[in-house]
Design a protein around this motif. Structure first.
Motif, mmCIF file in Angstrom:
data_model
loop_
_atom_site.group_PDB
_atom_site.id
_atom_site.type_symbol
_atom_site.label_atom_id
_atom_site.label_comp_id
_atom_site.label_asym_id
_atom_site.label_seq_id
_atom_site.Cartn_x
_atom_site.Cartn_y
_atom_site.Cartn_z
ATOM 1 N N GLU A 98 5.237 6.946 -19.290
ATOM 2 C CA GLU A 98 6.271 7.012 -18.252
ATOM 3 C C GLU A 98 6.933 8.390 -18.218
ATOM 4 O OE1 GLU A 98 9.801 4.357 -16.381
ATOM 5 O OE2 GLU A 98 8.286 3.462 -17.665
ATOM 6 N N LYS A 99 7.197 8.949 -19.401
ATOM 7 C CA LYS A 99 7.840 10.271 -19.464
ATOM 8 C C LYS A 99 6.916 11.358 -18.931
ATOM 9 C CE LYS A 99 11.284 9.302 -22.943
ATOM 10 N NZ LYS A 99 11.722 9.386 -24.312
ATOM 11 N N VAL A 100 5.623 11.261 -19.241
ATOM 12 C CA VAL A 100 4.658 12.247 -18.743
ATOM 13 C C VAL A 100 4.571 12.173 -17.217
ATOM 14 C CG1 VAL A 100 2.224 12.957 -18.728
ATOM 15 C CG2 VAL A 100 3.304 12.265 -20.870
ATOM 16 N N VAL A 101 4.473 10.958 -16.698
ATOM 17 C CA VAL A 101 4.349 10.762 -15.249
ATOM 18 C C VAL A 101 5.600 11.261 -14.534
ATOM 19 C CG1 VAL A 101 4.186 8.995 -13.448
ATOM 20 C CG2 VAL A 101 2.645 8.923 -15.399
ATOM 21 N N ALA A 130 5.778 14.341 -11.918
ATOM 22 C CA ALA A 130 6.308 14.136 -10.566
ATOM 23 C C ALA A 130 7.367 15.179 -10.235
ATOM 24 C CB ALA A 130 6.894 12.738 -10.440
ATOM 25 N N GLU A 131 8.235 15.453 -11.210
ATOM 26 C CA GLU A 131 9.279 16.457 -11.008
ATOM 27 C C GLU A 131 8.677 17.813 -10.691
ATOM 28 O OE1 GLU A 131 12.437 17.074 -14.079
ATOM 29 O OE2 GLU A 131 12.665 14.893 -13.805
ATOM 30 N N LYS A 132 7.646 18.173 -11.442
ATOM 31 C CA LYS A 132 7.017 19.474 -11.268
ATOM 32 C C LYS A 132 6.257 19.583 -9.947
ATOM 33 C CE LYS A 132 6.360 22.313 -15.045
ATOM 34 N NZ LYS A 132 5.926 22.593 -16.338
ATOM 35 N N SER A 133 5.590 18.493 -9.564
ATOM 36 C CA SER A 133 4.756 18.543 -8.359
ATOM 37 C C SER A 133 5.531 18.197 -7.088
ATOM 38 C CB SER A 133 3.569 17.579 -8.511
ATOM 39 O OG SER A 133 4.049 16.248 -8.581
ATOM 40 N N ARG A 146 -2.570 -2.394 -18.113
ATOM 41 C CA ARG A 146 -2.862 -0.979 -17.853
ATOM 42 C C ARG A 146 -1.619 -0.277 -17.335
ATOM 43 N NH1 ARG A 146 -6.497 -0.719 -13.547
ATOM 44 N NH2 ARG A 146 -6.684 1.503 -13.893
ATOM 45 N N GLU A 147 -1.515 1.002 -17.656
ATOM 46 C CA GLU A 147 -0.404 1.818 -17.159
ATOM 47 C C GLU A 147 -0.793 2.341 -15.779
ATOM 48 O OE1 GLU A 147 2.533 2.430 -18.383
ATOM 49 O OE2 GLU A 147 2.389 1.920 -20.497
ATOM 50 N N VAL A 148 -0.138 1.814 -14.737
ATOM 51 C CA VAL A 148 -0.424 2.262 -13.370
ATOM 52 C C VAL A 148 0.897 2.595 -12.689
ATOM 53 C CG1 VAL A 148 -1.500 1.673 -11.155
ATOM 54 C CG2 VAL A 148 -2.434 0.728 -13.265
ATOM 55 N N PHE A 149 0.918 3.736 -12.007
ATOM 56 C CA PHE A 149 2.096 4.159 -11.255
ATOM 57 C C PHE A 149 1.673 4.421 -9.809
ATOM 58 C CE2 PHE A 149 2.865 5.125 -15.639
ATOM 59 C CZ PHE A 149 4.212 4.839 -15.834
ATOM 60 N N LEU A 150 2.629 4.379 -8.910
ATOM 61 C CA LEU A 150 2.360 4.657 -7.494
ATOM 62 C C LEU A 150 2.986 5.999 -7.130
ATOM 63 C CD1 LEU A 150 3.171 1.114 -6.047
ATOM 64 C CD2 LEU A 150 0.937 2.038 -6.697
ATOM 65 N N SER A 151 2.311 6.728 -6.230
ATOM 66 C CA SER A 151 2.748 8.083 -5.925
ATOM 67 C C SER A 151 2.607 8.423 -4.450
ATOM 68 C CB SER A 151 1.916 9.064 -6.755
ATOM 69 O OG SER A 151 2.067 10.374 -6.294
ATOM 70 N N SER A 152 3.424 9.380 -4.017
ATOM 71 C CA SER A 152 3.290 9.904 -2.653
ATOM 72 C C SER A 152 2.143 10.920 -2.592
ATOM 73 C CB SER A 152 4.600 10.577 -2.221
ATOM 74 O OG SER A 152 4.937 11.627 -3.135
ATOM 75 N N GLY A 153 1.676 11.366 -3.754
ATOM 76 C CA GLY A 153 0.567 12.325 -3.826
ATOM 77 C C GLY A 153 -0.779 11.622 -3.909
ATOM 78 N N ARG A 154 -1.796 12.387 -4.269
ATOM 79 C CA ARG A 154 -3.137 11.809 -4.329
ATOM 80 C C ARG A 154 -3.322 10.972 -5.600
ATOM 81 N NH1 ARG A 154 -6.146 14.839 -7.843
ATOM 82 N NH2 ARG A 154 -5.262 16.840 -8.394
ATOM 83 N N SER A 155 -4.316 10.120 -5.575
ATOM 84 C CA SER A 155 -4.629 9.297 -6.759
ATOM 85 C C SER A 155 -5.265 10.174 -7.830
ATOM 86 C CB SER A 155 -5.592 8.172 -6.383
ATOM 87 O OG SER A 155 -4.978 7.307 -5.459
ATOM 88 N N ARG A 156 -4.938 9.905 -9.076
ATOM 89 C CA ARG A 156 -5.525 10.656 -10.197
ATOM 90 C C ARG A 156 -5.337 9.882 -11.486
ATOM 91 N NH1 ARG A 156 -0.858 12.955 -8.775
ATOM 92 N NH2 ARG A 156 -1.559 14.772 -7.652
ATOM 93 N N LYS A 157 -5.951 10.376 -12.557
ATOM 94 C CA LYS A 157 -5.816 9.719 -13.860
ATOM 95 C C LYS A 157 -5.419 10.737 -14.904
ATOM 96 C CE LYS A 157 -8.759 5.797 -13.175
ATOM 97 N NZ LYS A 157 -10.090 5.359 -12.957
#
Length: 198
Positions: free
Chosen positions: A72-75, A79-82, A106-117
């Motif tokens: 969660e902290k990495v994500v 997000a802050e940086k991008s 599984r650790e899954v998050f939703l984003s306004s950006g593109r999908s990635r792992k």
């Protein structure tokens, strides 16, 4: 002059858990090849973890050894940086709001950006692109409610909303009802009907 790996190491050690760093941040200190080599060396020695292409984090040291930082902290840091909006997945939101006992594996998050792992140690963290309406209310309780409803699905919406109406504060419920214009029709209608039941 301080050696490049040492400069990167010092910078990495000054960051909070989960903060990400990129070779691009150090381009003013040397050639791209030299910087990539320094990052490669620090990764091989275990002082940095490569989580995705051009994205690195520092492992966390404790008396039990080293571990990757919290996903969660990495994500959040990424997000802050991008400049992307990143929020928890509907399954996590539904669990946190008490709509399901199912704990996501599984650790899954939703984003306004593109999908990635991202790879954090042995686990893989997925970031999935989400439609704007799922992100419109941000990461607060009302936003979690929208994502939980989406994950629970149309067939469970009445029961889910009844539980959410009791669980959310009056302010969060008002935030949810005032966002109906941006939500899918089935969800907007159900929220309106639940509000009338009051």
């Amino acid at each position: 002059m301080t050696k490049l790996p040492e400069t990167i190491r010092l910078h990495a050690s000054s960051l909070s858990e989960g903060d990400v760093l990129s070779p691009k941040e150090f381009l003013h200190l040397g050639s791209r090849a030299a910087i990539d080599q320094a990052f490669s060396r620090l990764t091989k020695s275990g002082e940095l973890l490569r989580v995705a292409r051009g994205v690195y984090v520092s492992p966390i040291s404790s008396r039990f050894g080293t571990r990757p930082p919290s996903p969660e902290k990495v994500v959040r840091a990424f997000a802050e940086k991008s400049g992307e909006i990143v929020v928890s997945h509907g399954a996590n939101s539904a669990n946190a709001l008490g709509l399901t006992q199912q704990v996501p594996t599984r650790e899954v998050f939703l984003s306004s950006g593109r999908s990635r792992k991202f790879r954090l140690g042995r686990s893989v963290v997925a970031i999935k692109h989400a439609p704007q309406w799922m992100l419109a209310l941000g990461s607060g309780p009302a936003g979690d409610a929208v994502r939980a409803l989406a994950w629970m699905g149309q067939s469970h919406v009445t029961k889910s909303l009844s539980a959410l109406h009791k669980r959310l504060s009056a302010d969060d419920w008002n935030t949810l009802t005032s966002a109906r214009a941006v939500l899918p029709s089935w969800m907007a209608k159900a929220i309106g009907q639940e509000s009338l039941r009051g």
